[in-house]
Write a protein that holds these residues in place. Sequence first.
Motif, PDB file in Angstrom:
ATOM      1  N   SER A 237       0.893  -1.133   0.020  1.00  0.00           N
ATOM      2  CA  SER A 237       0.134   0.084  -0.037  1.00  0.00           C
ATOM      3  C   SER A 237       0.881   1.148  -0.019  1.00  0.00           C
ATOM      4  N   LYS A 238       0.302   2.421   0.233  1.00  0.00           N
ATOM      5  CA  LYS A 238       1.080   3.604   0.064  1.00  0.00           C
ATOM      6  C   LYS A 238       2.263   3.796   1.075  1.00  0.00           C
ATOM      7  N   LYS A 239       1.907   3.239   2.272  1.00  0.00           N
ATOM      8  CA  LYS A 239       2.785   3.253   3.468  1.00  0.00           C
ATOM      9  C   LYS A 239       3.478   1.886   3.993  1.00  0.00           C
ATOM     10  N   TYR A 240       2.671   0.798   3.723  1.00  0.00           N
ATOM     11  CA  TYR A 240       3.055  -0.392   4.326  1.00  0.00           C
ATOM     12  C   TYR A 240       3.316  -1.454   3.326  1.00  0.00           C
ATOM     13  N   VAL A 241       4.190  -2.328   3.514  1.00  0.00           N
ATOM     14  CA  VAL A 241       4.305  -3.659   2.893  1.00  0.00           C
ATOM     15  C   VAL A 241       4.105  -5.019   4.002  1.00  0.00           C
ATOM     16  N   PHE A 242       3.118  -5.869   3.390  1.00  0.00           N
ATOM     17  CA  PHE A 242       2.640  -7.002   4.069  1.00  0.00           C
ATOM     18  C   PHE A 242       3.061  -8.243   3.245  1.00  0.00           C
ATOM     19  N   ILE A 243       3.860  -9.244   3.922  1.00  0.00           N
ATOM     20  CA  ILE A 243       4.419 -10.215   3.303  1.00  0.00           C
ATOM     21  C   ILE A 243       3.889 -11.453   4.101  1.00  0.00           C
ATOM     22  N   LYS A 244       3.281 -12.462   3.216  1.00  0.00           N
ATOM     23  CA  LYS A 244       2.920 -13.729   3.589  1.00  0.00           C
ATOM     24  C   LYS A 244       3.597 -14.794   2.785  1.00  0.00           C
ATOM     25  N   TYR A 245       4.181 -15.955   3.597  1.00  0.00           N
ATOM     26  CA  TYR A 245       4.854 -17.069   3.030  1.00  0.00           C
ATOM     27  C   TYR A 245       3.865 -18.197   2.971  1.00  0.00           C
ATOM     28  N   TYR A 246       3.778 -18.886   1.847  1.00  0.00           N
ATOM     29  CA  TYR A 246       2.897 -20.013   1.628  1.00  0.00           C
ATOM     30  C   TYR A 246       3.320 -21.256   2.713  1.00  0.00           C
ATOM     31  N   GLY A 247       2.690 -21.715   3.311  1.00  0.00           N
ATOM     32  CA  GLY A 247       2.510 -22.687   4.214  1.00  0.00           C
ATOM     33  C   GLY A 247       3.738 -22.315   5.254  1.00  0.00           C
ATOM     34  N   ASP A 248       3.925 -21.085   5.539  1.00  0.00           N
ATOM     35  CA  ASP A 248       4.381 -20.637   6.930  1.00  0.00           C
ATOM     36  C   ASP A 248       3.577 -19.772   7.774  1.00  0.00           C
ATOM     37  N   ARG A 249       3.742 -20.004   9.159  1.00  0.00           N
ATOM     38  CA  ARG A 249       2.876 -19.010   9.889  1.00  0.00           C
ATOM     39  C   ARG A 249       3.475 -17.391  10.018  1.00  0.00           C
ATOM     40  N   VAL A 250       4.753 -17.330   9.716  1.00  0.00           N
ATOM     41  CA  VAL A 250       5.516 -16.107   9.832  1.00  0.00           C
ATOM     42  C   VAL A 250       4.960 -15.129   8.751  1.00  0.00           C
ATOM     43  N   GLU A 251       4.404 -13.810   9.212  1.00  0.00           N
ATOM     44  CA  GLU A 251       4.078 -12.808   8.414  1.00  0.00           C
ATOM     45  C   GLU A 251       4.967 -11.644   8.675  1.00  0.00           C
ATOM     46  N   GLN A 252       4.703 -10.547   7.787  1.00  0.00           N
ATOM     47  CA  GLN A 252       5.853  -9.434   8.016  1.00  0.00           C
ATOM     48  C   GLN A 252       5.137  -8.283   7.501  1.00  0.00           C
ATOM     49  N   LEU A 253       5.164  -7.231   8.359  1.00  0.00           N
ATOM     50  CA  LEU A 253       4.574  -5.973   8.084  1.00  0.00           C
ATOM     51  C   LEU A 253       5.734  -5.010   8.240  1.00  0.00           C
ATOM     52  N   PHE A 254       5.849  -4.328   7.372  1.00  0.00           N
ATOM     53  CA  PHE A 254       7.105  -3.112   7.452  1.00  0.00           C
ATOM     54  C   PHE A 254       6.388  -1.571   6.952  1.00  0.00           C
ATOM     55  N   ASP A 255       6.731  -0.629   7.707  1.00  0.00           N
ATOM     56  CA  ASP A 255       6.450   0.581   7.338  1.00  0.00           C
ATOM     57  C   ASP A 255       7.448   1.235   6.410  1.00  0.00           C
ATOM     58  N   MET A 256       7.147   1.265   5.067  1.00  0.00           N
ATOM     59  CA  MET A 256       8.003   1.683   4.231  1.00  0.00           C
ATOM     60  C   MET A 256       8.751   3.193   4.081  1.00  0.00           C
ATOM     61  N   ILE A 257       7.534   4.145   4.892  1.00  0.00           N
ATOM     62  CA  ILE A 257       8.119   5.493   4.958  1.00  0.00           C
ATOM     63  C   ILE A 257       9.167   5.506   5.979  1.00  0.00           C
ATOM     64  N   ASN A 258       8.940   4.960   7.275  1.00  0.00           N
ATOM     65  CA  ASN A 258       9.956   5.238   8.348  1.00  0.00           C
ATOM     66  C   ASN A 258      10.957   4.080   8.418  1.00  0.00           C
ATOM     67  N   ASP A 259      10.676   3.177   7.451  1.00  0.00           N
ATOM     68  CA  ASP A 259      11.631   1.811   7.744  1.00  0.00           C
ATOM     69  C   ASP A 259      11.870   1.388   6.218  1.00  0.00           C
ATOM     70  N   PRO A 260      12.165   2.152   5.254  1.00  0.00           N
ATOM     71  CA  PRO A 260      12.375   1.701   3.838  1.00  0.00           C
ATOM     72  C   PRO A 260      13.478   0.417   3.618  1.00  0.00           C
ATOM     73  N   GLY A 261      14.024   0.352   4.646  1.00  0.00           N
ATOM     74  CA  GLY A 261      15.166  -1.022   4.499  1.00  0.00           C
ATOM     75  C   GLY A 261      14.709  -2.108   5.307  1.00  0.00           C
ATOM     76  N   GLN A 262      13.379  -1.924   5.429  1.00  0.00           N
ATOM     77  CA  GLN A 262      12.458  -3.326   6.170  1.00  0.00           C
ATOM     78  C   GLN A 262      13.350  -3.836   7.062  1.00  0.00           C
ATOM     79  N   THR A 263      13.672  -3.319   8.202  1.00  0.00           N
ATOM     80  CA  THR A 263      14.561  -3.827   9.111  1.00  0.00           C
ATOM     81  C   THR A 263      13.608  -4.267  10.677  1.00  0.00           C
ATOM     82  N   LYS A 264      12.530  -3.621  10.662  1.00  0.00           N
ATOM     83  CA  LYS A 264      11.718  -3.894  11.993  1.00  0.00           C
ATOM     84  C   LYS A 264      10.180  -4.604  11.453  1.00  0.00           C
ATOM     85  N   ASN A 265      10.354  -5.854  11.606  1.00  0.00           N
ATOM     86  CA  ASN A 265       8.911  -6.187  11.245  1.00  0.00           C
ATOM     87  C   ASN A 265       7.980  -5.922  12.556  1.00  0.00           C
TER      88      ASN A 265
END
Length: 103
Positions: free
Chosen positions: A33-61
């Motif tokens: 979306s405009k501010k965030y990226v959400f990632i879901k892996y097939y068959g894996d419970r781990v999900e990730q959400l990153f704030d692309m404005i304040n954390d463009p390097g995706q360092t904090k899930n």
Amino acid sequence: HKETCKRPLGDFIVAEYGGNGKSLSGTARMVRSKKYVFIKYYGDRVEQLFDMINDPGQTKNLTEDPEYKPVIDEHKAMLSKWEKSLVLAPRVIKAKGDKWQSI
């Protein structure tokens, strides 16, 4: 989660990547979306959400931070809305549909 995506298709993008072409193992779907990226892996419970404005390097899930639960739910709804809009190829239909939608 409840399917309550209020955003129109086109207000976000979805990408699928990974895998080896023979299996969905190792594949991921990403909603941007405009501010965030959400990632879901097939068959894996781990999900990730990153704030692309304040954390463009995706360092904090942000998925473990309860403050972001509404953002995560909204992005899951975006992904679900996108998946439901897909026109599946005959070979996918024959294989019992988009297996992503069942996880």
